[in-house]
Write an enzyme that holds these catalytic residues in place. Sequence first.
Site, mmCIF file in Angstrom:
data_model
loop_
_atom_site.group_PDB
_atom_site.id
_atom_site.type_symbol
_atom_site.label_atom_id
_atom_site.label_comp_id
_atom_site.label_asym_id
_atom_site.label_seq_id
_atom_site.Cartn_x
_atom_site.Cartn_y
_atom_site.Cartn_z
ATOM 1 N N SER A 21 0.832 -1.207 0.000
ATOM 2 C CA SER A 21 0.000 0.000 0.000
ATOM 3 C C SER A 21 0.868 1.259 0.000
ATOM 4 C CB SER A 21 -0.897 0.023 1.237
ATOM 5 O OG SER A 21 -1.841 -1.004 1.173
ATOM 6 N N HIS A 26 -3.499 -0.318 -5.049
ATOM 7 C CA HIS A 26 -2.714 -1.455 -5.554
ATOM 8 C C HIS A 26 -3.005 -1.556 -7.052
ATOM 9 C CE1 HIS A 26 -1.322 -3.463 -1.699
ATOM 10 N NE2 HIS A 26 -2.054 -2.437 -1.290
ATOM 11 N N HIS A 65 -4.553 -9.566 -1.070
ATOM 12 C CA HIS A 65 -4.569 -9.839 0.369
ATOM 13 C C HIS A 65 -5.552 -10.968 0.678
ATOM 14 C CE1 HIS A 65 -3.378 -5.612 -0.188
ATOM 15 N NE2 HIS A 65 -2.619 -5.796 0.876
ATOM 16 N N TYR A 74 -7.770 -10.984 2.862
ATOM 17 C CA TYR A 74 -9.119 -10.459 3.136
ATOM 18 C C TYR A 74 -9.928 -10.175 1.870
ATOM 19 C CZ TYR A 74 -6.870 -5.842 2.451
ATOM 20 O OH TYR A 74 -6.160 -4.773 1.954
ATOM 21 N N GLU A 75 -9.271 -10.260 0.702
ATOM 22 C CA GLU A 75 -10.033 -10.037 -0.539
ATOM 23 C C GLU A 75 -10.907 -11.245 -0.867
ATOM 24 O OE1 GLU A 75 -7.608 -8.091 -3.685
ATOM 25 O OE2 GLU A 75 -6.206 -7.641 -2.051
ATOM 26 N N ALA A 85 2.814 -1.462 4.032
ATOM 27 C CA ALA A 85 2.507 -0.375 4.963
ATOM 28 C C ALA A 85 2.058 -1.046 6.259
ATOM 29 C CB ALA A 85 1.389 0.488 4.403
ATOM 30 N N MET A 143 -1.508 -6.667 7.265
ATOM 31 C CA MET A 143 -2.407 -7.718 6.768
ATOM 32 C C MET A 143 -1.843 -8.407 5.524
ATOM 33 S SD MET A 143 -5.729 -5.263 6.973
ATOM 34 C CE MET A 143 -5.855 -4.059 8.312
ATOM 35 N N SER A 144 -0.528 -8.521 5.473
ATOM 36 C CA SER A 144 0.070 -9.137 4.282
ATOM 37 C C SER A 144 1.398 -9.797 4.653
ATOM 38 C CB SER A 144 0.290 -8.069 3.192
ATOM 39 O OG SER A 144 1.324 -7.178 3.574
ATOM 40 N N ASN A 194 1.264 4.501 10.230
ATOM 41 C CA ASN A 194 0.415 5.058 11.298
ATOM 42 C C ASN A 194 0.834 4.428 12.623
ATOM 43 O OD1 ASN A 194 -1.055 2.695 9.760
ATOM 44 N ND2 ASN A 194 -1.682 2.567 11.906
ATOM 45 N N HIS A 224 -7.160 4.715 6.115
ATOM 46 C CA HIS A 224 -6.339 4.147 5.042
ATOM 47 C C HIS A 224 -5.757 5.233 4.128
ATOM 48 C CE1 HIS A 224 -4.701 1.137 2.399
ATOM 49 N NE2 HIS A 224 -5.352 1.646 1.370
HETATM 50 C C1 R1P Z 1 -4.349 -1.076 5.418
HETATM 51 O O1 R1P Z 1 -4.203 0.296 5.306
HETATM 52 C C2 R1P Z 1 -3.847 -1.856 4.225
HETATM 53 O O2 R1P Z 1 -2.473 -1.482 3.948
HETATM 54 C C3 R1P Z 1 -1.616 -2.595 4.141
HETATM 55 C C4 R1P Z 1 -2.394 -3.517 5.058
HETATM 56 O O3 R1P Z 1 -1.915 -4.852 5.004
HETATM 57 C C5 R1P Z 1 -3.798 -3.354 4.544
HETATM 58 O O4 R1P Z 1 -4.031 -4.080 3.366
HETATM 59 O O5 R1P Z 1 -1.422 -3.182 2.859
HETATM 60 P P1 R1P Z 1 -0.049 -3.873 2.433
HETATM 61 O O6 R1P Z 1 0.298 -4.831 3.527
HETATM 62 O O7 R1P Z 1 -0.327 -4.552 1.142
HETATM 63 O O8 R1P Z 1 0.960 -2.770 2.298
#
Ligand code: R1P
Length: 263
Positions: free
Chosen positions: A29, A61, A83, A85-86, A113, A200-201, A224, A236
Amino acid sequence: MSTSPQDAAAALAERTGVARHDVAVVLGSGWGPAADGIGEATAEVPVAELPGFTPLGAPDHRGTARSVPVGDAHALVLLGRTHLYEGHGVAQAVHAVRTACAAGARTVILTNAAGGIDPSYAVGQPVLISDHLNLTGRSPLVGPEFVDLTDAYDPGLRAAARDLDPGLVEGVYAGLPGPHFETPAEIRMLRTLGADLVGMSTVLETIAARALGARVAGIALVSNPAAGTTDEAIDHLAVLDAVHAAAERTGALLRGLVTAALA
Ligand code: R1P
């Protein structure tokens, strides 16, 4: 139609005109602007046009794969990721990394991020991932595939990154399923468990890449403060702004790390 990473890699070679990509970079992100720091692309392909990929669902993305020459080698730069969660499943969340390995990548550089749990972290600061807590409750591996994750984040690549950017600190990344942000109580729990960063990744991709024998480096951008560590609400769009603002530093770091991986 086949959906295997091998078929996706073959299609990628055809679409980019590059038979082998030696190193892969996955941009999380807000990391899109850092891609330009790696180098000029000779081809950019929407990943949804490659076997087994679905359009990416997370904001910012872009969903493309760039082929970037670096010296005599080629980097595959993936702008965005799928991700968990998708809702497409674990195999889909690691399909890009498996495709990169099938395309020849022996090093995978993962970026994201992340919320900063360690109170010493400042928003906009890159942190080298030293280890992770996989709290997704899932694994991309099925069957008796007992992969050693002792040095999941390659010590040699971490040393190279610290040489490139002596201000870099290291931290442990906790990967949760999302898509909701964490509660303050969960953040206190994660801190007790030894996490410095949360997102979350990344964790499933690392496991998939290590299972294929690739070296992994991970860089989180603190976007953050984690929930409850300050009075700020988590948003976000603010996450994206913080990562965009660091693009010059992170782009140079990625370029250096790609070059070091190829040495
Ligand atoms: C939250 O702002 C999103 O940004 C991050 C978190 O995992 C969530 O998807 O994304 P990336 O991990 O893909 O950077």
